[in-house]
Structure formats: C-alpha cells, structure tokens
Design an enzyme around this catalytic site. Structure first.
Site, mmCIF file in Angstrom:
data_model
loop_
_atom_site.group_PDB
_atom_site.id
_atom_site.type_symbol
_atom_site.label_atom_id
_atom_site.label_comp_id
_atom_site.label_asym_id
_atom_site.label_seq_id
_atom_site.Cartn_x
_atom_site.Cartn_y
_atom_site.Cartn_z
ATOM 1 N N LYS A 47 -9.068 6.491 5.356
ATOM 2 C CA LYS A 47 -7.808 5.785 4.920
ATOM 3 C C LYS A 47 -8.002 4.685 3.974
ATOM 4 C CE LYS A 47 -4.756 7.362 8.459
ATOM 5 N NZ LYS A 47 -3.857 7.178 9.677
ATOM 6 N N LYS B 26 -10.689 -1.024 -2.314
ATOM 7 C CA LYS B 26 -10.384 -1.570 -1.091
ATOM 8 C C LYS B 26 -11.832 -1.440 -0.462
ATOM 9 C CE LYS B 26 -5.589 -0.713 -1.547
ATOM 10 N NZ LYS B 26 -4.592 0.123 -0.750
ATOM 11 N N SER C 24 -1.956 0.847 -4.452
ATOM 12 C CA SER C 24 -2.802 1.883 -3.769
ATOM 13 C C SER C 24 -3.846 2.218 -4.489
ATOM 14 C CB SER C 24 -1.595 3.037 -3.774
ATOM 15 O OG SER C 24 -2.238 3.993 -3.430
ATOM 16 N N ALA C 25 -4.766 2.901 -3.491
ATOM 17 C CA ALA C 25 -6.164 3.354 -4.217
ATOM 18 C C ALA C 25 -5.877 4.860 -4.895
ATOM 19 C CB ALA C 25 -6.976 3.433 -3.215
ATOM 20 N N ASP D 53 0.797 -1.014 -0.126
ATOM 21 C CA ASP D 53 0.135 -0.108 0.085
ATOM 22 C C ASP D 53 0.969 1.373 0.039
ATOM 23 O OD1 ASP D 53 -2.556 1.431 0.501
ATOM 24 O OD2 ASP D 53 -1.830 1.802 2.451
ATOM 25 N N LEU D 54 0.417 2.471 -0.306
ATOM 26 C CA LEU D 54 1.473 3.532 -0.284
ATOM 27 C C LEU D 54 0.929 4.614 0.780
ATOM 28 C CD1 LEU D 54 2.072 5.576 -3.695
ATOM 29 C CD2 LEU D 54 2.233 6.486 -1.233
ATOM 30 N N ASP D 55 0.007 5.026 0.835
ATOM 31 C CA ASP D 55 -0.252 6.090 2.113
ATOM 32 C C ASP D 55 -0.340 5.266 3.119
ATOM 33 O OD1 ASP D 55 -0.515 8.140 0.192
ATOM 34 O OD2 ASP D 55 -2.481 7.847 -0.147
ATOM 35 N N GLU E 60 -0.208 -3.224 4.542
ATOM 36 C CA GLU E 60 -1.356 -2.289 4.767
ATOM 37 C C GLU E 60 -1.557 -1.402 6.050
ATOM 38 O OE1 GLU E 60 -3.859 -0.488 3.419
ATOM 39 O OE2 GLU E 60 -4.036 -1.292 1.497
ATOM 40 N N ASP E 61 -1.973 -0.225 5.949
ATOM 41 C CA ASP E 61 -2.281 0.325 7.237
ATOM 42 C C ASP E 61 -3.680 0.650 7.558
ATOM 43 O OD1 ASP E 61 -2.488 2.344 5.187
ATOM 44 O OD2 ASP E 61 -2.433 3.811 6.752
ATOM 45 N N THR F 288 1.031 10.379 3.838
ATOM 46 C CA THR F 288 0.366 11.533 2.975
ATOM 47 C C THR F 288 -1.019 11.590 3.698
ATOM 48 O OG1 THR F 288 0.047 9.746 1.670
ATOM 49 C CG2 THR F 288 1.581 11.409 1.013
HETATM 50 P P1 B16 Z 1 -6.019 9.826 -4.692
HETATM 51 P P2 B16 Z 1 -3.651 4.112 -0.157
HETATM 52 C C1 B16 Z 1 -5.272 6.059 -0.508
HETATM 53 O O1 B16 Z 1 -3.995 5.566 -0.707
HETATM 54 C C2 B16 Z 1 -5.303 6.877 0.685
HETATM 55 O O2 B16 Z 1 -5.206 6.024 1.706
HETATM 56 C C3 B16 Z 1 -6.980 7.283 0.569
HETATM 57 O O3 B16 Z 1 -6.800 8.491 1.896
HETATM 58 C C4 B16 Z 1 -7.294 8.079 -0.692
HETATM 59 O O4 B16 Z 1 -8.417 8.860 -0.775
HETATM 60 C C5 B16 Z 1 -6.801 7.235 -1.960
HETATM 61 O O5 B16 Z 1 -5.670 6.745 -1.782
HETATM 62 C C6 B16 Z 1 -7.243 7.879 -3.022
HETATM 63 O O6 B16 Z 1 -6.072 8.822 -3.475
HETATM 64 O O7 B16 Z 1 -7.127 10.795 -4.320
HETATM 65 O O8 B16 Z 1 -4.682 10.240 -4.426
HETATM 66 O O9 B16 Z 1 -6.454 9.188 -5.764
HETATM 67 O O10 B16 Z 1 -3.561 3.935 1.312
HETATM 68 O O11 B16 Z 1 -4.515 3.190 -0.905
HETATM 69 O O12 B16 Z 1 -2.209 4.124 -0.816
HETATM 70 MG MG MG Z 2 -2.860 3.088 3.158
#
Ligand code: B16
Ligand code: MG
Length: 218
Positions: free
Chosen positions: A45, A146, A116-117, A9-11, A170-171, A17
C-alpha cells in the site's frame, strides 16, 4: 491551525482500490510461480508500481532472475489487468465524507490536492466524478516515492502553500512517514496502532469519522 492546503492520498483514502491492486498483483505473481496473500498486500500500500514488483520478486526469492525489460513487461501486464478491473468504478465508490469534505474546502477556498503514488489517479478521479474538486493532481512520474516527502512537497509547492500549514491524509504507513517528513500535519485512516507508530498526529477508523471531526473547524 490556519490550513493552507489539504493533500489527499488516493487509494485507501478517496476510494478503495487496494482489492483491485491485490487481484491484479496476485495473478501476475502466480504467472511466475509466486503466491501472495492479503497480509503481504498490506506491505504494497502506498508503494509505487515498480517498487511493488521488486517486493514481490524478493518475496518469491527471484529478485535476480529478471531483466529490466522483463520487469517492465510484468508491471505492464499487471497494470493492464488492474485498469480493466477499474471499469466498474462509479461515484458511489467514493468513501463516505470525502465529497462533503472537498465541497467544504472549496467553499473556504482551501486547495485540495491529490498526492498519490498512482499513475492511474486521473483516470480514477474521472470515474468518481471528483476531478473538478481538486486544484492539483501531482504527477508521481520521476518523483521519489513514499516514504520520501517529495510527492507531498511538490503538491504544496504547486499551490504556494507552506508545508507547516498543510494537512496530509493517508492510509499507509509509508504515506504517513512521507507526510511527517514533509513537515505537515498527518491524519491517518485505519489502524491507529500502526499509523501512530509511523507518526500520525491523529487517526480515524474511516473517512466518515474524519469528516465529522472538529479538526476542520479549528
Ligand atoms: P499505479 P496511493 C498507490 O496509491 C497504491 O496504494 C499502491 O498499491 C500502488 O502500487 C501505487 O499507488 C501505484 O499505483 O500502479 O496505479 O501507478 O495509495 O499512493 O494513492
Ligand atoms: Mg493509500
């Protein structure tokens, strides 16, 4: 376990972030009269941008007030602000142990994948100078978010790995649920009680302890 691929996962796993997301969502919500706090932000998240917006509108009791066009504009405003906040991101913002783990996997020819999402993942990885260490960055566009397993399954398929021989990190609770639904081994980063409830196989308080774990040597 003979690991065939590791999906990150990224964030919240590669870098932090969440605070940038929070600042940008808070300002957007305030512009339409809704207040959100850090506790509420926890529930966003791992959730996609449009789903996050829907949750904020429900939180403010105004889910029926906005057209799809309005929602697209609000999400765009939030994203423009979020991206502007990312300009201060440098390789020093990479969480401890992450670069070391990626180099360790590279030496062993085990593909590392970003699951990542976030549609901003390529931009963030460039700022952290990590792009070259990943074999695949899954594009979340058009893939169910997710806790559906699709982002993780798509990453494993891209390198021909058997999901049962993959590790996901994942967090977020939604992310752990997605990894388990994909049939992978799930490493949680953060609150052990919360993430074990979602099915995490093991939880480390931070990425530093995760890298030092014997799990990579087994
Ligand atoms: P964006 P992850 C997710 O990243 C974030 O945790 C979530 O808060 C955010 O809304 C989502 O990515 C979409 O991000 O707006 O930059 O496309 O935790 O799946 O890496
Ligand atoms: Mg995350």
């Amino acid at each position: 376990m003979n690991i065939q691929a590791v999906l990150f996962d990224l964030d919240g796993v590669i870098t932090d972030t969440a605070e940038h997301h929070f600042i940008a969502w808070k300002q957007m919500a305030e512009s339409i009269g809704i207040t959100i706090d850090r506790e509420f932000n926890e529930s966003l998240k791992g959730i996609s941008r449009m789903e996050s917006l829907e949750r904020i509108l429900v939180h403010g009791g105004v889910q029926d007030k906005y057209t799809d066009e309005d929602k697209a504009r609000l999400a765009q405003e939030k994203n423009d602000h979020y991206v502007s906040l990312l300009s201060d991101l440098t390789p020093d913002h990479t969480y401890p142990g992450i670069r070391e783990l990626l180099l360790y996997l590279q030496e062993r020819n085990i593909p590392a994948i970003v699951a990542s999402a976030s549609k901003n993942a390529p931009k963030i990885l460039n700022s952290l100078d990590l792009t070259e260490l990943f074999k695949v960055i899954v594009n979340p566009e058009g893939i169910p978010g997710k806790p559906s397993p699709d982002i993780f399954l798509s990453g494993a398929a891209a390198v021909g790995a058997d999901p049962a021989a993959c590790v996901g990190i994942e967090d977020a609770q939604a992310g752990i649920e997605a990894i388990k639904a994909a049939g992978m081994y799930a490493i949680g980063i953060g609150d052990a009680n919360l993430l074990k409830q979602s099915g995490a196989d093991v939880v480390y308080p931070s990425t530093k302890e995760m890298f030092e774990s014997p799990i990579w040597k087994s």
